[in-house]
Design a protein around this motif. Structure first.
Motif, PDB file in Angstrom:
ATOM      1  N   ASP A 157       0.069  -5.567  11.630  1.00  0.00           N
ATOM      2  CA  ASP A 157      -1.106  -4.716  11.536  1.00  0.00           C
ATOM      3  C   ASP A 157      -1.347  -4.051  12.880  1.00  0.00           C
ATOM      4  OD1 ASP A 157      -3.439  -3.642  10.241  1.00  0.00           O
ATOM      5  OD2 ASP A 157      -4.618  -5.085  11.404  1.00  0.00           O
ATOM      6  N   ASP A 190       0.849  -1.182   0.000  1.00  0.00           N
ATOM      7  CA  ASP A 190       0.000   0.000   0.000  1.00  0.00           C
ATOM      8  C   ASP A 190       0.888   1.236   0.000  1.00  0.00           C
ATOM      9  OD1 ASP A 190      -2.471  -1.202   0.052  1.00  0.00           O
ATOM     10  OD2 ASP A 190      -2.724  -1.034   2.218  1.00  0.00           O
ATOM     11  N   SER A 220      -6.381  -0.575  10.842  1.00  0.00           N
ATOM     12  CA  SER A 220      -6.653  -0.710   9.412  1.00  0.00           C
ATOM     13  C   SER A 220      -6.843  -2.182   9.042  1.00  0.00           C
ATOM     14  CB  SER A 220      -5.483  -0.123   8.611  1.00  0.00           C
ATOM     15  OG  SER A 220      -4.290  -0.802   8.943  1.00  0.00           O
TER      16      SER A 220
END
Length: 161
Positions: A66, A28, A70
């Motif tokens: 993580d 990302d 998100s």
């Protein structure tokens, strides 16, 4: 069982060397901040951590657990299949991509080779395709390499700077 297919293509880079990209990745972000956030549900923590630490040394993509805020980009998991020689695989999905390790095959490997599989599959999550036999991203397992080599690094740099 889900059918998994992979499409690989070769591109000639500006330097004339052949780059090996898979056409998909779990990264990302934008040119100033690339990242992969992952969840893990694997017993092969050492293989996962080794791969992350080796690719992290190249510095362009931040690979981190993580944060719970998100949606994870990548999930590590395990499965058991004694009917195949597949040791592990990366699969792109609509939401969270996966790296799965086959317990039946992984449990037969020495630590060095488990680390190779961890680094290799993460290379796919970074967008790299299969490469030369002297590289981590070779399509064959257990050839005495478990860290990104010169061509792996070149392909990574072409994708992520």
């Amino acid at each position: 069982m889900i059918a998994i297919s992979a499409f690989f293509f070769t591109i000639t880079s500006a330097t004339g060397a052949h780059a090996h990209f898979s056409g998909s990745d779990s990264v990302d972000g934008f040119w100033f901040a690339y990242e992969i956030k992952y969840d893990e549900f694997t017993r092969y923590d050492d293989a996962r951590n080794w791969g992350i630490s080796e690719w992290d040394k190249l510095g362009s993509v931040d690979i981190a657990p993580d944060d719970g805020v998100s949606i994870a980009d990548l999930e590590y998991g395990d499965y058991y299949d004694s009917t195949t020689t597949v040791i592990g695989y990366y699969q792109e999905r609509l939401t969270t991509d996966v790296i799965n390790f086959n317990r039946y095959q992984m449990d037969k490997l020495a630590t060095f080779d488990k680390r190779m599989v961890g680094g290799h599959e993460l290379g796919h999550a970074l967008g790299l395709g299969h490469s030369y036999t002297t590289q981590l991203m070779s399509s064959s397992c257990c050839h005495g390499i478990n860290t990104p080599q010169s061509h792996d690094k070149s392909d990574y740099a072409e994708l992520w700077g």
